[in-house]
Motif scaffolding. Structure first.
Motif, short mmCIF file in Angstrom:
data_model
loop_
_atom_site.label_atom_id
_atom_site.label_comp_id
_atom_site.label_asym_id
_atom_site.label_seq_id
_atom_site.Cartn_x
_atom_site.Cartn_y
_atom_site.Cartn_z
N PRO A 127 0.82 -1.23 0.00
CA PRO A 127 0.00 0.00 0.00
C PRO A 127 0.85 1.27 0.00
CG PRO A 127 -0.91 -1.60 1.53
CD PRO A 127 0.43 -2.14 1.09
N ARG A 128 1.92 1.29 0.77
CA ARG A 128 2.80 2.46 0.81
C ARG A 128 3.49 2.65 -0.54
NH1 ARG A 128 4.00 7.20 3.38
NH2 ARG A 128 6.21 7.62 3.16
N ALA A 129 3.92 1.54 -1.15
CA ALA A 129 4.56 1.64 -2.46
C ALA A 129 3.59 2.21 -3.49
CB ALA A 129 5.07 0.27 -2.90
N ARG A 130 2.36 1.73 -3.49
CA ARG A 130 1.36 2.23 -4.44
C ARG A 130 1.06 3.71 -4.21
NH1 ARG A 130 -1.03 -2.97 -3.21
NH2 ARG A 130 -0.73 -4.32 -5.01
N ALA A 131 1.21 4.17 -2.97
CA ALA A 131 0.93 5.57 -2.64
C ALA A 131 2.07 6.50 -3.07
CB ALA A 131 0.68 5.72 -1.13
N THR A 132 3.20 5.93 -3.45
CA THR A 132 4.33 6.74 -3.91
C THR A 132 4.13 7.00 -5.40
OG1 THR A 132 5.73 5.72 -2.23
CG2 THR A 132 6.84 6.90 -3.99
N THR A 133 3.46 8.10 -5.67
CA THR A 133 3.04 8.44 -7.03
C THR A 133 4.05 9.36 -7.72
OG1 THR A 133 1.85 10.37 -6.23
CG2 THR A 133 0.61 8.27 -6.35
N ALA A 134 3.87 9.52 -9.02
CA ALA A 134 4.70 10.44 -9.78
C ALA A 134 4.60 11.86 -9.22
CB ALA A 134 4.31 10.41 -11.25
N ASP A 135 3.43 12.25 -8.71
CA ASP A 135 3.26 13.57 -8.11
C ASP A 135 4.15 13.75 -6.89
OD1 ASP A 135 1.43 14.32 -10.02
OD2 ASP A 135 -0.32 13.91 -8.76
N ARG A 136 4.28 12.71 -6.08
CA ARG A 136 5.15 12.80 -4.90
C ARG A 136 6.62 12.90 -5.31
NH1 ARG A 136 2.96 9.45 0.24
NH2 ARG A 136 0.90 10.42 0.30
N LEU A 137 6.99 12.15 -6.35
CA LEU A 137 8.36 12.24 -6.84
C LEU A 137 8.62 13.63 -7.41
CD1 LEU A 137 8.84 8.77 -8.55
CD2 LEU A 137 9.41 9.45 -6.22
N ALA A 138 7.65 14.16 -8.14
CA ALA A 138 7.78 15.52 -8.69
C ALA A 138 7.91 16.54 -7.56
CB ALA A 138 6.59 15.85 -9.58
N ALA A 139 7.22 16.32 -6.45
CA ALA A 139 7.34 17.24 -5.32
C ALA A 139 8.78 17.25 -4.79
CB ALA A 139 6.36 16.86 -4.21
N SER A 140 9.42 16.09 -4.75
CA SER A 140 10.82 16.04 -4.32
C SER A 140 11.71 16.79 -5.30
CB SER A 140 11.30 14.59 -4.20
OG SER A 140 10.70 13.94 -3.11
N VAL A 141 11.50 16.57 -6.59
CA VAL A 141 12.30 17.25 -7.61
C VAL A 141 12.08 18.77 -7.51
CG1 VAL A 141 12.75 17.51 -10.08
CG2 VAL A 141 12.32 15.24 -9.12
N ASP A 142 10.83 19.19 -7.32
CA ASP A 142 10.53 20.62 -7.20
C ASP A 142 11.19 21.24 -5.96
OD1 ASP A 142 9.02 20.47 -9.51
OD2 ASP A 142 7.09 20.46 -8.47
N ARG A 143 11.15 20.52 -4.84
CA ARG A 143 11.78 21.03 -3.62
C ARG A 143 13.30 21.07 -3.77
NH1 ARG A 143 8.31 18.18 1.27
NH2 ARG A 143 6.32 19.13 0.73
N LEU A 144 13.86 20.07 -4.44
CA LEU A 144 15.29 20.07 -4.72
C LEU A 144 15.65 21.28 -5.58
CD1 LEU A 144 17.98 18.42 -4.50
CD2 LEU A 144 17.33 17.42 -6.70
N ALA A 145 14.83 21.54 -6.59
CA ALA A 145 15.06 22.71 -7.46
C ALA A 145 15.03 24.00 -6.64
CB ALA A 145 14.00 22.76 -8.56
N ALA A 146 14.06 24.15 -5.76
CA ALA A 146 13.95 25.36 -4.95
C ALA A 146 15.21 25.54 -4.08
CB ALA A 146 12.70 25.30 -4.07
N ARG A 147 15.71 24.46 -3.50
CA ARG A 147 16.93 24.54 -2.68
C ARG A 147 18.13 24.97 -3.52
NH1 ARG A 147 15.97 25.32 2.32
NH2 ARG A 147 14.73 23.70 3.28
N ALA A 148 18.27 24.36 -4.70
CA ALA A 148 19.44 24.62 -5.53
C ALA A 148 19.37 25.99 -6.20
CB ALA A 148 19.57 23.53 -6.60
N GLU A 149 18.19 26.38 -6.65
CA GLU A 149 18.07 27.65 -7.37
C GLU A 149 18.12 28.84 -6.42
OE1 GLU A 149 15.53 25.83 -11.12
OE2 GLU A 149 14.46 26.93 -9.58
N ASP A 150 17.91 28.64 -5.12
CA ASP A 150 18.00 29.72 -4.14
C ASP A 150 19.44 30.07 -3.81
OD1 ASP A 150 15.31 30.02 -3.93
OD2 ASP A 150 15.10 28.92 -2.04
N ARG A 151 20.38 29.22 -4.16
CA ARG A 151 21.80 29.44 -3.79
C ARG A 151 22.43 30.51 -4.62
NH1 ARG A 151 24.72 24.88 -1.22
NH2 ARG A 151 23.12 23.96 0.02
#
Length: 151
Positions: A127-151
């Motif tokens: 169930p946890r694996a199925r809940a790990t959607t492309a949207d959640r992965l995109a949220a990680s990529v977006d947050r990573l982008a915000a951290r890197a682009e703020d530098r």
């Protein structure tokens, strides 16, 4: 973003206006991962665990207070890192997290984050694996982008 029910592989990609080496440092240093985790699953990792090679292991505390060992299975400095989490001292149950970074001509980087659970067969974890959607992965990529682009 894509999801494949047949292969149990989910991914998200994005171009980020930051160099690959800076992004890779944020990913390969477990102490930094809770800053950009889009699954809101990570609490903390001890400093000094920067990943450098296949076979390295880092530990991470989850929001449910469980601690996971993360075994590095793929590694190319600045370009690729993947790990399989497991409970401390137990075999990995079969899911994998992968980050691929491709430098672009303009100094930006194409980042692809993948969750692969093709080898996961523990019914309690499905169930946890199925809940790990492309949207959640995109949220990680977006947050990573915000951290890197703020530098």
């Amino acid at each position: 973003m894509s999801t494949s029910d047949d292969t149990r592989i989910v991914s998200a990609s994005r171009d980020i206006a930051a160099p690959a080496d800076l992004l890779f440092d944020l990913i390969a240093d477990p102490a930094r991962q809770p800053e950009w985790d889009g699954n809101d699953n990570l609490t903390e990792a001890a400093p000094g665990q920067r990943v450098r090679a296949v076979g390295d292991v880092f530990t991470m505390t989850l929001t449910n207070s469980q601690v996971r060992e993360n075994h590095i299975t793929e590694f190319d400095e600045g370009r690729l890192i993947a790990w399989k989490p497991s409970p401390i001292g137990e075999p990995a149950p079969g899911h994998l997290w992968r980050w691929e970074l491709a430098p672009l001509a303009d100094g930006a980087t194409r980042v692809t984050h993948t969750y692969d659970w093709t080898q996961l067969h523990d019914e309690q974890r499905l169930p946890r694996a199925r809940a790990t959607t492309a949207d959640r992965l995109a949220a990680s990529v977006d947050r990573l982008a915000a951290r890197a682009e703020d530098r």
